[in-house]
Design an enzyme around this catalytic site. Structure first.
Site, PDB file in Angstrom:
ATOM      1  N   ASP A   1      30.437  47.121  -1.374  1.00 61.02           N
ATOM      2  CA  ASP A   1      30.463  48.351  -0.341  1.00 61.02           C
ATOM      3  C   ASP A   1      32.039  48.371   0.215  1.00 61.02           C
ATOM      4  OD1 ASP A   1      30.255  49.868   1.948  1.00 61.02           O
ATOM      5  OD2 ASP A   1      28.522  48.581   2.645  1.00 61.02           O
TER       6      ASP A   1
ATOM      7  N   HIS B   1      32.891  50.732   2.438  1.00 63.43           N
ATOM      8  CA  HIS B   1      32.892  51.687   3.752  1.00 63.43           C
ATOM      9  C   HIS B   1      33.395  50.770   4.903  1.00 63.43           C
ATOM     10  CE1 HIS B   1      29.924  53.829   1.409  1.00 63.43           C
ATOM     11  NE2 HIS B   1      30.596  54.857   2.128  1.00 63.43           N
TER      12      HIS B   1
ATOM     13  N   LYS C   1      31.701  42.506   5.436  1.00 65.03           N
ATOM     14  CA  LYS C   1      31.357  43.364   4.343  1.00 65.03           C
ATOM     15  C   LYS C   1      30.811  42.644   3.106  1.00 65.03           C
ATOM     16  CE  LYS C   1      31.569  47.050   4.266  1.00 65.03           C
ATOM     17  NZ  LYS C   1      30.614  48.253   4.856  1.00 65.03           N
TER      18      LYS C   1
ATOM     19  N   TYR D   1      39.963  63.978   1.731  1.00 68.70           N
ATOM     20  CA  TYR D   1      38.683  63.949   2.380  1.00 68.70           C
ATOM     21  C   TYR D   1      38.354  62.617   2.720  1.00 68.70           C
ATOM     22  CZ  TYR D   1      33.612  63.539   1.969  1.00 68.70           C
ATOM     23  OH  TYR D   1      32.089  63.115   2.278  1.00 68.70           O
ATOM     24  N   HIS D   2      38.426  61.625   1.819  1.00 72.97           N
ATOM     25  CA  HIS D   2      38.152  60.171   2.508  1.00 72.97           C
ATOM     26  C   HIS D   2      38.845  59.890   3.769  1.00 72.97           C
ATOM     27  CE1 HIS D   2      38.061  60.771  -1.894  1.00 72.97           C
ATOM     28  NE2 HIS D   2      37.077  60.194  -1.954  1.00 72.97           N
TER      29      HIS D   2
ATOM     30  N   TYR E   1      28.358  66.800  -5.970  1.00 73.76           N
ATOM     31  CA  TYR E   1      28.801  65.399  -6.462  1.00 73.76           C
ATOM     32  C   TYR E   1      27.314  64.637  -6.293  1.00 73.76           C
ATOM     33  CZ  TYR E   1      31.311  60.951  -5.544  1.00 73.76           C
ATOM     34  OH  TYR E   1      31.829  59.600  -5.654  1.00 73.76           O
TER      35      TYR E   1
HETATM   36  C1  B12 Z   1      32.505  57.664   5.936  1.00 75.70           C
HETATM   37  C2  B12 Z   1      31.704  57.579   4.641  1.00 75.70           C
HETATM   38  C3  B12 Z   1      32.521  57.447   3.576  1.00 75.70           C
HETATM   39  C4  B12 Z   1      34.141  57.273   3.284  1.00 75.70           C
HETATM   40  C5  B12 Z   1      34.391  55.815   3.894  1.00 75.70           C
HETATM   41  C6  B12 Z   1      35.666  55.660   4.734  1.00 75.70           C
HETATM   42  C7  B12 Z   1      35.914  54.382   5.179  1.00 75.70           C
HETATM   43  N1  B12 Z   1      36.945  53.587   4.925  1.00 75.70           N
HETATM   44  O1  B12 Z   1      34.888  53.681   5.681  1.00 75.70           O
HETATM   45  C8  B12 Z   1      34.333  57.572   2.104  1.00 75.70           C
HETATM   46  C9  B12 Z   1      34.600  59.009   2.082  1.00 75.70           C
HETATM   47  C10 B12 Z   1      35.597  56.985   1.564  1.00 75.70           C
HETATM   48  C11 B12 Z   1      33.161  57.232   1.492  1.00 75.70           C
HETATM   49  C12 B12 Z   1      32.993  56.900   0.000  1.00 75.70           C
HETATM   50  C13 B12 Z   1      31.860  56.499  -0.462  1.00 75.70           C
HETATM   51  N2  B12 Z   1      30.527  56.622   0.092  1.00 75.70           N
HETATM   52 CO1  B12 Z   1      30.309  56.997   1.711  1.00 75.70          CO
HETATM   53  N3  B12 Z   1      29.592  57.585   3.638  1.00 75.70           N
HETATM   54  C14 B12 Z   1      30.324  57.765   4.602  1.00 75.70           C
HETATM   55  C15 B12 Z   1      29.523  58.294   5.741  1.00 75.70           C
HETATM   56  C16 B12 Z   1      29.513  59.847   5.646  1.00 75.70           C
HETATM   57  C17 B12 Z   1      29.646  57.804   7.088  1.00 75.70           C
HETATM   58  C18 B12 Z   1      29.864  56.377   7.218  1.00 75.70           C
HETATM   59  C19 B12 Z   1      30.626  55.984   8.647  1.00 75.70           C
HETATM   60  O2  B12 Z   1      31.695  55.575   8.407  1.00 75.70           O
HETATM   61  N4  B12 Z   1      29.946  56.293   9.694  1.00 75.70           N
HETATM   62  C20 B12 Z   1      30.796  56.101  10.913  1.00 75.70           C
HETATM   63  C21 B12 Z   1      30.696  54.355  11.477  1.00 75.70           C
HETATM   64  C22 B12 Z   1      31.355  54.284  12.577  1.00 75.70           C
HETATM   65  O3  B12 Z   1      29.301  54.452  11.530  1.00 75.70           O
HETATM   66  P1  B12 Z   1      28.470  53.069  10.889  1.00 75.70           P
HETATM   67  O4  B12 Z   1      29.244  52.319   9.663  1.00 75.70           O
HETATM   68  O5  B12 Z   1      27.207  53.530  10.338  1.00 75.70           O
HETATM   69  O6  B12 Z   1      28.564  52.016  12.035  1.00 75.70           O
HETATM   70  C23 B12 Z   1      27.527  52.571  13.215  1.00 75.70           C
HETATM   71  C24 B12 Z   1      26.255  51.755  13.407  1.00 75.70           C
HETATM   72  O7  B12 Z   1      25.700  51.493  12.044  1.00 75.70           O
HETATM   73  C25 B12 Z   1      26.455  50.616  14.141  1.00 75.70           C
HETATM   74  N5  B12 Z   1      27.088  49.393  13.312  1.00 75.70           N
HETATM   75  C26 B12 Z   1      27.518  49.441  12.282  1.00 75.70           C
HETATM   76  N6  B12 Z   1      27.662  48.229  11.611  1.00 75.70           N
HETATM   77  C27 B12 Z   1      27.599  47.384  12.380  1.00 75.70           C
HETATM   78  C28 B12 Z   1      27.511  46.075  12.532  1.00 75.70           C
HETATM   79  C29 B12 Z   1      27.263  45.203  13.731  1.00 75.70           C
HETATM   80  C30 B12 Z   1      27.243  44.086  13.727  1.00 75.70           C
HETATM   81  C31 B12 Z   1      26.827  46.290  14.642  1.00 75.70           C
HETATM   82  C32 B12 Z   1      26.627  45.491  15.961  1.00 75.70           C
HETATM   83  C33 B12 Z   1      26.687  47.485  14.624  1.00 75.70           C
HETATM   84  C34 B12 Z   1      27.197  48.271  13.484  1.00 75.70           C
HETATM   85  O8  B12 Z   1      27.625  50.932  14.792  1.00 75.70           O
HETATM   86  C35 B12 Z   1      28.346  52.126  14.276  1.00 75.70           C
HETATM   87  C36 B12 Z   1      28.603  52.827  15.418  1.00 75.70           C
HETATM   88  O9  B12 Z   1      27.638  53.951  15.698  1.00 75.70           O
HETATM   89  C37 B12 Z   1      28.121  57.647   5.034  1.00 75.70           C
HETATM   90  C38 B12 Z   1      26.947  58.587   5.573  1.00 75.70           C
HETATM   91  C39 B12 Z   1      26.577  58.546   6.921  1.00 75.70           C
HETATM   92  N7  B12 Z   1      26.599  59.555   7.559  1.00 75.70           N
HETATM   93  O10 B12 Z   1      26.194  57.544   7.535  1.00 75.70           O
HETATM   94  C40 B12 Z   1      28.237  57.848   3.903  1.00 75.70           C
HETATM   95  C41 B12 Z   1      27.656  56.862   2.593  1.00 75.70           C
HETATM   96  C42 B12 Z   1      27.516  55.400   3.224  1.00 75.70           C
HETATM   97  N8  B12 Z   1      28.327  56.818   1.554  1.00 75.70           N
HETATM   98  C43 B12 Z   1      27.768  56.691   0.418  1.00 75.70           C
HETATM   99  C44 B12 Z   1      28.267  56.597  -0.994  1.00 75.70           C
HETATM  100  C45 B12 Z   1      27.374  56.700  -2.350  1.00 75.70           C
HETATM  101  C46 B12 Z   1      29.830  56.600  -1.067  1.00 75.70           C
HETATM  102  C47 B12 Z   1      30.531  56.142  -2.622  1.00 75.70           C
HETATM  103  C48 B12 Z   1      29.816  55.075  -2.877  1.00 75.70           C
HETATM  104  C49 B12 Z   1      30.034  57.416  -3.496  1.00 75.70           C
HETATM  105  C50 B12 Z   1      30.474  57.221  -4.617  1.00 75.70           C
HETATM  106  N9  B12 Z   1      29.584  56.977  -5.559  1.00 75.70           N
HETATM  107  O11 B12 Z   1      31.704  57.061  -5.096  1.00 75.70           O
HETATM  108  C51 B12 Z   1      31.730  56.204  -1.982  1.00 75.70           C
HETATM  109  C52 B12 Z   1      32.339  54.650  -2.350  1.00 75.70           C
HETATM  110  C53 B12 Z   1      32.982  53.991  -1.110  1.00 75.70           C
HETATM  111  C54 B12 Z   1      33.137  52.490  -1.306  1.00 75.70           C
HETATM  112  N10 B12 Z   1      34.158  52.052  -1.627  1.00 75.70           N
HETATM  113  O12 B12 Z   1      32.375  51.701  -0.980  1.00 75.70           O
HETATM  114  C55 B12 Z   1      26.234  56.777   0.750  1.00 75.70           C
HETATM  115  C56 B12 Z   1      25.598  55.477   0.439  1.00 75.70           C
HETATM  116  C57 B12 Z   1      23.988  55.650   0.007  1.00 75.70           C
HETATM  117  C58 B12 Z   1      23.282  54.806   0.250  1.00 75.70           C
HETATM  118  N11 B12 Z   1      23.180  53.857   1.165  1.00 75.70           N
HETATM  119  O13 B12 Z   1      22.208  54.815  -0.241  1.00 75.70           O
HETATM  120  C59 B12 Z   1      26.173  57.292   2.066  1.00 75.70           C
HETATM  121  C60 B12 Z   1      25.039  56.909   3.121  1.00 75.70           C
HETATM  122  C61 B12 Z   1      26.078  58.791   1.886  1.00 75.70           C
HETATM  123  C62 B12 Z   1      25.015  59.310   1.092  1.00 75.70           C
HETATM  124  N12 B12 Z   1      23.728  59.797   1.780  1.00 75.70           N
HETATM  125  O14 B12 Z   1      24.926  59.536  -0.068  1.00 75.70           O
HETATM  126  N13 B12 Z   1      32.028  57.362   1.913  1.00 75.70           N
END
Ligand code: B12
Ligand SMILES: Nc1nc2c(ncn2[C@@H]2O[C@H](COP(=O)(O)OP(=O)(O)O)[C@@H](O)[C@H]2O)c(=O)[nH]1
Ligand SMILES: [Mg+2]
Lengths: 326, 711
Positions: free
Chosen positions: B592, B594, B588, B233-234, B79
């Site tokens: 975006d 996510h 948000k 997957y999502h 992808y």
């Molecule tokens: C899960 C995920 C998805 C899921 C989302 C499900 C959902 N409803 O959230 C699905 C499969 C749907 C998805 C889809 C897409 N995704 Co996505 N996804 C991810 C993934 C694998 C993990 C994100 C996640 O949820 N982590 C778990 C949560 C708990 O972590 P977090 O948000 O980071 O939060 C943590 C910390 O950051 C912190 N935190 C976060 N926010 C905040 C805020 C505050 C105030 C505080 C204090 C703390 C804090 O605490 C949390 C706990 O540790 C990431 C890659 C990665 N490993 O991070 C890619 C990623 C974010 N996705 C990406 C992309 C491109 C997409 C799509 C746009 C792809 C596309 N072209 O279609 C789509 C569209 C989604 C959309 N509508 O925006 C890219 C973004 C690229 C970039 N940033 O340059 C990433 C980075 C993957 C990659 N390397 O390609 N995705």
């Protein structure tokens, strides 16, 4: 928080949103220093209050209150009104914290510059909610909002409290599966100036009409609060925007009738009195619990009453007597 | 059931090795609620309906094809998409030359949500998380020198599915390839968008009609094309465990089948063109079992419709390894994780596969990380010799028992959903989304306590040396797209475009086929945004209802509440001093979608004694600032995962200032490349919490900032 009273008052009267928000924070604060500041500001604002339509909305969680306010609010700002929405959220968790998500259902209204929406956590006493919401309402009026909507969940006592601070109390209901009137507190209907069956859309329209008739019957059995007003039952859909305009017309009609019969003023005056009394009661309770002698004696007296060594009456007398000592 | 003759002896031995404890104490309760024992024997399989069947034959537990990889291996389908069509096209062609077999297009979020690149709500989104496509002109460049009659193309598109599919058809036509020759898949799975992926445009009812219109059109004109890719997957990536993923995905599938049948189509006309998409996580055996269970259940669910064509009963699937399981910390570990997940997908019998890059938690793949990701599959396919045998784990006592566990767990949930009136109705109640979010919150709590190990994050941590090579898409892409839009609009026949758009609107009001109408407009050079708008006039734009769970994060700490209590005390102390609890607005911005992180952080912070406001999705910085100012929060928590942070955070801070909210602090979380931390601090953020941050840590740091300020 450093606050200059003049700046606040002038800012508020000029409709400064940031100062309005800050003043509400003072009102909601549990610190007495903040509260006296808030009182000082309120005193100055009082002459500028009282001109808004005050609308209370209640109903069970999920009935669509926030969605309804989004739809009604957008309609009203479209008509040139400035709308303030106060949402009291009871979703406190055991931690004391809360999640305030009402605004996610008011996506357009909360982005609109003609609207001001303030969700408040209800942490603390119910009396506290009443005081805070009432005073917040006044501040919003002074800041130039001419429609104030208070959203409250119809659980506990909050709906009674809110009905005592608004001009029009709208109860939202859902059409159930036949047994319409079950599980609904009669008391809520007694407070209603109108009942609206929400979610009258899709497959639900017929059901909503039936519910409408059932509630009409139920309301006829109640004695109306005003000789000039019998609460109507309407249907609406906050989602499809149907029936919203009609409900607003009812609010205005009510207002006209109440104004010409002087009941609006009378109501507000008696609301002020009951507000004063509830403040007195709240204050007394507060003073009682914070009195050092009471705090000192209470544990022992509690034990004595529990073990039957002392009668409840005697204990109450002793405790209340402590208040008289300086 | 008769016990194995050696069972007693084994129990004795095991008890001895456990120093007197019963072997039952080794049982493990999975998040799916399946009890896993330390030993499985033939007795465990007694009475299981799915055991001892053959591949290619109903109920297909062992694979949809008789020979599976021994005949032909799975398709390596990575992808990808970023920046402009030109850059993505170059990337695709390089990858195809290096051994990739199929294409899979990732669009940017503006495109997903039906906005042209010049729309004010998408300034932070153009080309960032996928390729920007505004018209058929971009589409033609995207597939330049890629013969569409030979290449199978998968497109992840759900919201703006009509203009994009139309664009693909017209691009092929202008390449000289007639539509009936096109092979590939359009995701077109709108139900899961409301559940987890969040790139919906219209409300569910008109969206379901679009799905049916596409199924209808393609079954007539594009017989080799997969019309829906029903995606679990999502859901997994949003937090669903394997039973939830299976149940919700198959229930979605069933809903599409019913919708298509309701338009009068015959089951055998469309069911063979339905494909699936599953996510594969780190529980190695579980997801092997999941794929086997899903095939069994799909057969069971479709059977009652009495299809004549056996293909209608066959679940074929694409798989992707879990991006969520990959970490920003010690990132080369991700190659190992992906290899394990790749093996799971293969042993489970997938038809095609995407493997993630090791820089997943930092940004879109670089050329290097993309090569390693692709090679992971190539190595398994061409060096490991696993392809010779069909369903090599068939008959494994453990895997068969797990398969049964997933079948019965998922069957129960599917029955529950049917009782609610099907998946569309279930989604309206919010039940599935809340279950997924609950599962995500529990997972986060287990990670934050170190109960679930993630190497480099909560165990065996190392001194950080961030990846240096990170892909960054700059604002130049937006500028270029806006320019191209201007050119396009100057050159085309405006009257013809207008007529075609009005025709779409009329179709939307009435009952013409919307794909047919969209093809006419796209051919006339209408843009993706214009076609979407033409329908929005009738359908409206969907606004999600945000529901929140509470108490789940804290409850997962069980009796082990010391850290929770300590934070609650801190918030209470703050309240005693300040007159109210620490209040944070979680938001948000941009397109975006996510929302896993924002939801998990919100519910956890409330459990820790914060008052947490949540904004609607897709806010502009100005809208977020207005809300922060009115609610008078102490701080705004920006969750940014789709690379909009460098545009949106400074705009938010400026908007806060402009509205008198300079005292409101801003913290940023999500996928923030380490190299951008400095930028954000300089812009005025007071905290940045990247992937893997423990919520307990971020809450403590947040309180530090607030206490210092109010000091
Ligand atoms: C899960 C995920 C998805 C899921 C989302 C499900 C959902 N409803 O959230 C699905 C499969 C749907 C998805 C889809 C897409 N995704 Co996505 N996804 C991810 C993934 C694998 C993990 C994100 C996640 O949820 N982590 C778990 C949560 C708990 O972590 P977090 O948000 O980071 O939060 C943590 C910390 O950051 C912190 N935190 C976060 N926010 C905040 C805020 C505050 C105030 C505080 C204090 C703390 C804090 O605490 C949390 C706990 O540790 C990431 C890659 C990665 N490993 O991070 C890619 C990623 C974010 N996705 C990406 C992309 C491109 C997409 C799509 C746009 C792809 C596309 N072209 O279609 C789509 C569209 C989604 C959309 N509508 O925006 C890219 C973004 C690229 C970039 N940033 O340059 C990433 C980075 C993957 C990659 N390397 O390609 N995705
Ligand atoms: N069908 C329909 N759904 C509605 C309507 N109003 C609200 N809802 C839905 O009901 C749910 C609860 O709405 P909300 O406004 O949050 O209710 P509140 O808890 O009373 O404030 C949400 O999912 C709304 O989308 C309506 O008029 N029709
Ligand atoms: Mg509400």
């Amino acid at each position: 928080m450093t606050v200059d009273i003049d700046t606040s008052v002038n800012g508020l009267l000029n409709g400064n949103r940031r100062i309005l928000a800050k003043t509400i924070t003072l009102i909601e604060s549990s610190l007495s220093s903040h509260q006296s500041l808030a009182q000082a500001i309120l005193d100055r604002l009082l002459p500028h209050t009282g001109k808004a339509v005050r609308l209370g909305i209640t109903g069970v969680p999920g009935v669509g209150k926030s969605s309804f306010i989004e739809s009604l609010g957008m309609l009203l700002v479209g008509k040139g009104h400035r709308v303030a929405v106060l949402a009291v959220d009871p979703s406190s968790t055991r931690s004391g914290g809360s999640i305030l998500a009402d605004k996610t259902r008011m996506e357009r209204l909360c982005a609109d510059s003609r609207a001001f929406i303030r969700p408040s956590p209800s942490s603390g006493t119910l009396g506290g909610v009443a005081r805070k919401t009432r005073e917040t309402m006044l501040v919003c009026e002074a800041a130039g909002f001419d429609v104030i909507i208070v959203e409250t969940v119809g659980v506990g006592q909050s709906e009674t409290t809110v009905s005592l601070m608004v001009d029009f109390f709208l109860v939202l209901m859902l059409a159930g599966a036949g047994d319409e009137l079950q599980g609904i507190k009669k008391g809520v209907l007694e407070l209603a100036d109108a009942v609206a069956i929400n979610k009258a859309d899709g497959d639900n329209i017929e059901k909503a009409r039936r519910a409408q008739r059932d509630y009409e019957t139920a309301l006829q059995l109640l004695r109306p609060a005003s000789p000039n007003w019998s609460p109507p039952v309407l249907t609406c859909s906050a989602r499809d925007l149907t029936g919203i305009e009609d409900i607003w017309s009812v609010v205005l009609k009510h207002r006209n009738i109440m104004t010409s019969s002087s009941e609006l003023d009378q109501n507000r005056r008696s609301q002020s009195l009951s507000w004063m009394w509830s403040l007195v009661e709240e204050g007394l309770k507060d003073r009682f619990h914070h009195h050092p002698e009471v705090q000192h004696r209470l544990p022992q007296l509690l034990r004595q009453v529990e073990s039957g060594m002392l009668s409840p009456t005697a204990a109450a007398c002793q405790l209340l007597f402590l208040l008289d000592k300086a | 059931m008769t016990d194995h003759p050696q069972k007693q002896k084994w129990t004795d031995l095991a008890t001895k090795q456990l120093k007197g404890k019963s072997p039952d104490t080794l049982d493990w309760m999975t998040p799916e609620g399946i009890r896993v024992k330390p030993l499985y024997t033939a007795e465990d399989l007694e009475g299981m309906e799915h055991v001892n069947t053959l591949p290619g034959i109903a109920p297909f537990v062992r694979g949809p094809m008789a020979t599976m990889y021994s005949g032909r291996p799975w398709t390596i389908r990575q992808y990808a998409g970023f920046s402009t069509a030109r850059e993505s096209n170059e990337f695709y062609r390089k990858n195809l030359a290096a051994g990739q077999k199929g294409l899979s297009v990732a669009f940017d979020l503006a495109t997903h949500r039906g906005y042209d690149s010049d729309h004010p709500r998408v300034v932070g989104d153009i080309g960032k998380a996928g390729v920007a496509v505004d018209s058929v002109e971009d589409m033609k460049i995207l597939f330049d020198k890629i013969p569409l009659d030979e290449m199978s193309v998968s497109m992840t598109m759900n919201g703006a599915v009509l203009p994009i599919l139309a664009g693909y058809i017209v691009a092929a036509e202008e390449q000289g390839v007639p539509q009936e020759k096109l092979t590939g898949t359009i995701q077109n799975d709108i139900l899961k968008e409301y559940l987890t992926r969040n790139t919906y445009i219209y409300p569910p009812t008109p969206s379901m009609r679009i799905v049916s219109d596409i199924i209808g059109y393609c079954s007539k004109h594009m017989p080799k094309y997969n019309t829906v890719s029903i995606s679990g997957y999502h859901m997994m990536e949003a937090g669903a465990n394997s039973v939830l993923q299976t149940a919700f995905t198959l229930a979605d599938g069933l809903e599409y089948v019913k919708a298509a049948l309701a338009t009068g189509m015959d089951i055998d006309v469309f069911a063979p063109r339905l494909s699936f998409f599953f996510g594969i996580g780190m529980n190695f055996f579980m997801d092997i079992a999941m794929l086997r269970a899903a095939r069994f259940l799909w057969h069971e669910l479709i059977k009652p419709f009495n299809p004549k064509n056996v293909q209608s009963l066959m679940l074929r699937t694409h798989c992707q390894t879990s991006g969520w399981s990959l970490t920003q910390q010690d990132p080369y570990n991700n190659i190992i994780r992906t290899t394990l997940e790749c093996m799971s997908a293969v042993l489970g019998g997938t038809q095609s596969l995407h493997t993630n890059s090791f820089d997943e938690a930092v940004g879109l793949p670089t050329n290097f990380s993309a090569r390693i990701a692709r090679n992971t599959q190539i190595l398994v396919q061409e060096e490991s010799q696993v392809c010779h045998v069909v369903d090599p784990l068939g008959g494994s006592y453990y895997v068969e028992a797990l398969t049964d566990g997933i079948i019965s767990g998922a069957r129960k949930i599917i029955t529950e959903i049917q009782a609610l009136g099907g998946m569309a109705k279930a989604i309206e109640t919010g039940m599935p989304k809340l279950r997924i979010e609950e599962s995500a919150a529990r997972k986060q709590a287990r990670i934050d306590q170190g109960l679930d190990v993630i190497v480099g994050v909560n165990k065996y941590k190392i001194e950080e040396k961030p990846l240096e090579d990170v892909r960054e898409v700059t604002d130049a892409v937006r500028v270029e797209q806006v320019e191209r839009l201007k050119e396009l609009k100057a050159k085309r026949n405006a009257v013809e475009v207008q007529k075609a758009l009005e025709h779409i609107t009329r179709c939307a009001e009435g009952d013409g086929n919307l794909l047919e109408a969209s093809i006419l407009a796209i051919r006339a050079r209408a843009t993706v945004g214009e076609v979407s708008d033409a329908m929005e006039k009738v359908f409206g734009r969907f606004v999600a209802t945000t529901q929140c769970i509470s108490g789940v994060y804290a409850s997962e700490y069980g009796n082990n509440t010391a850290v929770i209590d300590a934070l609650r005390k801190r918030s209470q102390d703050f309240a005693d001093k300040e007159g109210r609890r620490p209040r944070i607005l979680m938001t948000k911005m941009g397109q975006d979608g996510h929302d896993r992180g924002v939801k998990v952080v919100a519910t956890a912070y409330a459990d820790l004694g914060f008052d947490v406001d949540i904004s609607p999705m897709f806010q502009t910085p100005e809208e977020t600032a207005k809300m922060a100012i009115e609610n008078d929060v102490h701080l705004v928590g920006v969750s940014s995962l789709a690379a909009g942070h460098k545009t949106l955070v400074p705009q938010l801070i400026a908007a806060l200032k402009a509205g008198g909210g300079d005292d409101i602090k801003v913290v940023v979380g999500g996928v923030i490349p380490p190299a951008d931390y400095e930028f954000l601090f300089e812009a005025g953020a007071v905290g940045v919490f990247g992937p893997g941050t423990s919520i307990i840590d971020s809450a403590n740091q947040t309180l530090n900032v607030l206490e210092k300020k109010h000091g």
